[in-house]
Design a protein around this motif. Structure first.
Motif, PDB file in Angstrom:
ATOM      1  N   TYR A 164      34.174  63.576   6.895  1.00 51.46           N
ATOM      2  CA  TYR A 164      33.395  63.070   5.616  1.00 51.46           C
ATOM      3  C   TYR A 164      34.233  62.791   4.263  1.00 51.46           C
ATOM      4  O   TYR A 164      33.892  61.910   3.565  1.00 51.46           O
ATOM      5  CB  TYR A 164      32.716  64.567   5.258  1.00 51.46           C
ATOM      6  CG  TYR A 164      31.969  64.602   3.766  1.00 51.46           C
ATOM      7  CD1 TYR A 164      30.661  64.452   3.879  1.00 51.46           C
ATOM      8  CD2 TYR A 164      32.595  65.112   2.747  1.00 51.46           C
ATOM      9  CE1 TYR A 164      30.018  64.725   2.577  1.00 51.46           C
ATOM     10  CE2 TYR A 164      32.090  65.120   1.571  1.00 51.46           C
ATOM     11  CZ  TYR A 164      30.684  64.778   1.411  1.00 51.46           C
ATOM     12  OH  TYR A 164      30.037  65.088   0.155  1.00 51.46           O
ATOM     13  N   LEU A 165      35.487  63.633   4.307  1.00 48.89           N
ATOM     14  CA  LEU A 165      36.402  63.290   3.139  1.00 48.89           C
ATOM     15  C   LEU A 165      36.766  61.794   3.196  1.00 48.89           C
ATOM     16  O   LEU A 165      36.628  61.173   2.055  1.00 48.89           O
ATOM     17  CB  LEU A 165      37.561  63.985   3.068  1.00 48.89           C
ATOM     18  CG  LEU A 165      37.364  65.299   2.827  1.00 48.89           C
ATOM     19  CD1 LEU A 165      38.377  66.210   2.899  1.00 48.89           C
ATOM     20  CD2 LEU A 165      36.768  65.595   1.438  1.00 48.89           C
ATOM     21  N   CYS A 166      37.150  61.184   4.229  1.00 48.77           N
ATOM     22  CA  CYS A 166      37.593  59.907   4.432  1.00 48.77           C
ATOM     23  C   CYS A 166      36.398  58.788   4.310  1.00 48.77           C
ATOM     24  O   CYS A 166      36.678  57.605   3.591  1.00 48.77           O
ATOM     25  CB  CYS A 166      38.175  59.498   5.651  1.00 48.77           C
ATOM     26  SG  CYS A 166      39.935  60.350   5.608  1.00 48.77           S
ATOM     27  N   GLU A 167      35.612  59.054   4.579  1.00 46.73           N
ATOM     28  CA  GLU A 167      34.335  58.242   4.522  1.00 46.73           C
ATOM     29  C   GLU A 167      33.790  58.195   3.047  1.00 46.73           C
ATOM     30  O   GLU A 167      33.614  57.106   2.383  1.00 46.73           O
ATOM     31  CB  GLU A 167      32.694  58.828   5.126  1.00 46.73           C
ATOM     32  CG  GLU A 167      33.049  58.458   6.809  1.00 46.73           C
ATOM     33  CD  GLU A 167      31.730  59.187   7.287  1.00 46.73           C
ATOM     34  OE1 GLU A 167      31.574  58.965   8.597  1.00 46.73           O
ATOM     35  OE2 GLU A 167      30.916  59.849   6.805  1.00 46.73           O
ATOM     36  N   VAL A 168      33.874  59.361   2.258  1.00 42.06           N
ATOM     37  CA  VAL A 168      33.673  59.313   0.804  1.00 42.06           C
ATOM     38  C   VAL A 168      34.729  58.548  -0.061  1.00 42.06           C
ATOM     39  O   VAL A 168      34.435  57.844  -0.909  1.00 42.06           O
ATOM     40  CB  VAL A 168      33.206  60.527   0.294  1.00 42.06           C
ATOM     41  CG1 VAL A 168      33.130  60.606  -1.209  1.00 42.06           C
ATOM     42  CG2 VAL A 168      32.166  61.278   1.076  1.00 42.06           C
ATOM     43  N   LEU A 169      35.886  58.930   0.467  1.00 39.72           N
ATOM     44  CA  LEU A 169      36.994  58.256  -0.239  1.00 39.72           C
ATOM     45  C   LEU A 169      36.944  56.589  -0.098  1.00 39.72           C
ATOM     46  O   LEU A 169      37.263  55.848  -0.940  1.00 39.72           O
ATOM     47  CB  LEU A 169      38.608  58.696   0.385  1.00 39.72           C
ATOM     48  CG  LEU A 169      39.018  60.124  -0.392  1.00 39.72           C
ATOM     49  CD1 LEU A 169      40.192  60.564   0.430  1.00 39.72           C
ATOM     50  CD2 LEU A 169      39.256  59.655  -1.860  1.00 39.72           C
ATOM     51  N   ASP A 170      36.602  56.118   1.054  1.00 36.43           N
ATOM     52  CA  ASP A 170      36.315  54.664   1.290  1.00 36.43           C
ATOM     53  C   ASP A 170      35.274  54.153   0.342  1.00 36.43           C
ATOM     54  O   ASP A 170      35.507  52.846  -0.475  1.00 36.43           O
ATOM     55  CB  ASP A 170      35.814  54.417   2.767  1.00 36.43           C
ATOM     56  CG  ASP A 170      36.931  54.432   3.961  1.00 36.43           C
ATOM     57  OD1 ASP A 170      38.230  54.608   3.451  1.00 36.43           O
ATOM     58  OD2 ASP A 170      36.802  54.753   5.023  1.00 36.43           O
ATOM     59  N   ILE A 171      34.323  55.096   0.191  1.00 33.61           N
ATOM     60  CA  ILE A 171      33.329  54.314  -0.923  1.00 33.61           C
ATOM     61  C   ILE A 171      33.918  54.356  -2.344  1.00 33.61           C
ATOM     62  O   ILE A 171      33.579  53.445  -3.069  1.00 33.61           O
ATOM     63  CB  ILE A 171      32.009  55.460  -0.718  1.00 33.61           C
ATOM     64  CG1 ILE A 171      31.346  55.059   0.518  1.00 33.61           C
ATOM     65  CG2 ILE A 171      30.972  55.066  -1.814  1.00 33.61           C
ATOM     66  CD1 ILE A 171      30.206  56.250   0.813  1.00 33.61           C
ATOM     67  N   PHE A 172      34.560  55.434  -2.505  1.00 31.30           N
ATOM     68  CA  PHE A 172      34.961  55.591  -4.154  1.00 31.30           C
ATOM     69  C   PHE A 172      36.222  54.229  -4.163  1.00 31.30           C
ATOM     70  O   PHE A 172      36.002  53.713  -4.935  1.00 31.30           O
ATOM     71  CB  PHE A 172      35.941  56.745  -4.092  1.00 31.30           C
ATOM     72  CG  PHE A 172      35.175  58.125  -4.142  1.00 31.30           C
ATOM     73  CD1 PHE A 172      33.865  58.019  -4.501  1.00 31.30           C
ATOM     74  CD2 PHE A 172      35.661  59.268  -3.843  1.00 31.30           C
ATOM     75  CE1 PHE A 172      32.932  59.175  -4.686  1.00 31.30           C
ATOM     76  CE2 PHE A 172      34.839  60.378  -3.946  1.00 31.30           C
ATOM     77  CZ  PHE A 172      33.638  60.588  -4.410  1.00 31.30           C
ATOM     78  N   GLU A 173      36.938  54.015  -3.359  1.00 32.39           N
ATOM     79  CA  GLU A 173      37.901  52.978  -3.310  1.00 32.39           C
ATOM     80  C   GLU A 173      37.056  51.568  -3.303  1.00 32.39           C
ATOM     81  O   GLU A 173      37.523  50.899  -4.137  1.00 32.39           O
ATOM     82  CB  GLU A 173      38.581  52.982  -2.183  1.00 32.39           C
ATOM     83  CG  GLU A 173      39.809  54.266  -2.164  1.00 32.39           C
ATOM     84  CD  GLU A 173      40.696  54.428  -0.954  1.00 32.39           C
ATOM     85  OE1 GLU A 173      40.238  53.520  -0.060  1.00 32.39           O
ATOM     86  OE2 GLU A 173      41.291  55.078  -0.891  1.00 32.39           O
ATOM     87  N   ALA A 174      36.233  51.451  -2.429  1.00 31.22           N
ATOM     88  CA  ALA A 174      35.467  50.136  -2.394  1.00 31.22           C
ATOM     89  C   ALA A 174      34.668  49.829  -3.802  1.00 31.22           C
ATOM     90  O   ALA A 174      34.553  48.781  -4.238  1.00 31.22           O
ATOM     91  CB  ALA A 174      34.358  50.158  -1.420  1.00 31.22           C
ATOM     92  N   GLU A 175      34.403  50.985  -4.489  1.00 30.48           N
ATOM     93  CA  GLU A 175      33.550  50.525  -5.577  1.00 30.48           C
ATOM     94  C   GLU A 175      34.298  50.602  -6.884  1.00 30.48           C
ATOM     95  O   GLU A 175      33.890  50.484  -8.169  1.00 30.48           O
ATOM     96  CB  GLU A 175      32.402  51.699  -5.930  1.00 30.48           C
ATOM     97  CG  GLU A 175      31.428  51.570  -4.749  1.00 30.48           C
ATOM     98  CD  GLU A 175      30.759  50.232  -4.385  1.00 30.48           C
ATOM     99  OE1 GLU A 175      30.560  49.707  -5.248  1.00 30.48           O
ATOM    100  OE2 GLU A 175      30.277  49.984  -3.502  1.00 30.48           O
ATOM    101  N   GLY A 176      35.456  51.043  -6.658  1.00 29.64           N
ATOM    102  CA  GLY A 176      36.288  51.037  -7.905  1.00 29.64           C
ATOM    103  C   GLY A 176      36.829  52.084  -8.665  1.00 29.64           C
ATOM    104  O   GLY A 176      36.977  52.067  -9.797  1.00 29.64           O
ATOM    105  N   VAL A 177      36.513  53.334  -8.041  1.00 34.32           N
ATOM    106  CA  VAL A 177      36.993  54.543  -8.783  1.00 34.32           C
ATOM    107  C   VAL A 177      38.454  54.751  -8.548  1.00 34.32           C
ATOM    108  O   VAL A 177      39.357  54.276  -7.906  1.00 34.32           O
ATOM    109  CB  VAL A 177      36.512  55.591  -7.787  1.00 34.32           C
ATOM    110  CG1 VAL A 177      37.067  57.361  -8.337  1.00 34.32           C
ATOM    111  CG2 VAL A 177      34.981  55.925  -7.784  1.00 34.32           C
TER     112      VAL A 177
END
Length: 241
Positions: A164-177
């Motif tokens: 879960y943590l890595c899936e969500v981090l991937d989204i954050f990184e892809a969207e520019g967080v």
């Protein structure tokens, strides 16, 4: 960075009705939540934060932000970083999660400010990934504030937390967080008890990326030993990459 507060509407008296956190949280979940009350909340929050930011900048030379909740309606003008604690992905909003993060980042870009997720995570039992920020609500607490037992039969699943943590981090990184903070390193009040019954393995309700092994009563600041969970190593690999 200095955070001028975290979820003040819930954790501080005066922004929502109620003397305790539970009283104030109940206002948000009650049927027919008063629209006038919620409409007034941003003004109260922003009046306080404006005063707080000015006081902080008189004494602190670094960046300033605030760990917000979406309904607080924070005016980010006086801040350096736009931040939210609402970084949890649950099953009920998983299909909208990425869009929400994208919109939050766009809000920051419009003001020329980086965006931080000041809280996100998952607990350590099977099915917790679908619960998001509600995964810890499986503990029955005693009157002394200590955990008594889990409220049902759960299966320990460290891999689900790590994935879960890595899936969500991937989204954050892809969207520019710009920055993201996992909730949390350790929950010292929810120890792992591998030798007991499953309902006494309180770490299954913990967002910690390490498991606390035992309590040491009688000390003011217990120095509790801990061991890394699967999420600890996976996060290390993720950031190393």
């Amino acid at each position: 960075m200095f955070l001028t507060g975290s979820e003040l509407s819930l954790f501080t008296v005066g922004f929502l009705p109620g003397d305790t956190f539970l009283d104030r949280a109940a206002v948000l979940t009650a049927p027919g939540r008063p629209r006038e009350l919620m409409a007034e909340l941003p003004t109260r929050i922003n009046d306080f934060l404006d005063t707080a930011v000015r006081a902080v900048r008189e004494r602190f030379g670094g960046s300033v932000s605030y760990a917000s909740l979406p309904f607080e309606g924070v005016d980010w003008t006086p801040f350096d970083v736009i931040s939210t604690d609402a970084g949890y992905r649950s099953a009920g909003m998983a299909d909208r999660f990425r869009d929400g993060i994208r919109a939050f980042v766009a809000q920051g870009k419009a003001q020329g400010k980086p965006v931080a997720i000041t809280e996100f995570g998952c607990t350590s039992h099977r099915g917790s990934a679908g619960k998001g920020g509600r995964g810890g609500g499986i503990v029955e607490w005693g009157d002394d504030g200590r955990p008594v037992r889990l409220d049902g039969d759960y299966i320990r699943d460290e891999e689900e937390q790590a994935t879960y943590l890595c899936e969500v981090l991937d989204i954050f990184e892809a969207e520019g967080v710009d920055t993201a903070f996992v909730n949390t390193f350790a929950r010292y009040d929810l120890p792992h008890r591998g030798g007991g019954t499953p309902r006494e393995d309180f770490d299954m309700a913990s967002y910690g990326v390490v498991k606390v092994l035992e309590d040491r009563p009688g000390t003011t600041y217990p120095d509790m030993p801990w061991e890394p969970k699967a999420a600890f190593a996976l996060l290390a690999d993720h950031y190393r990459g």
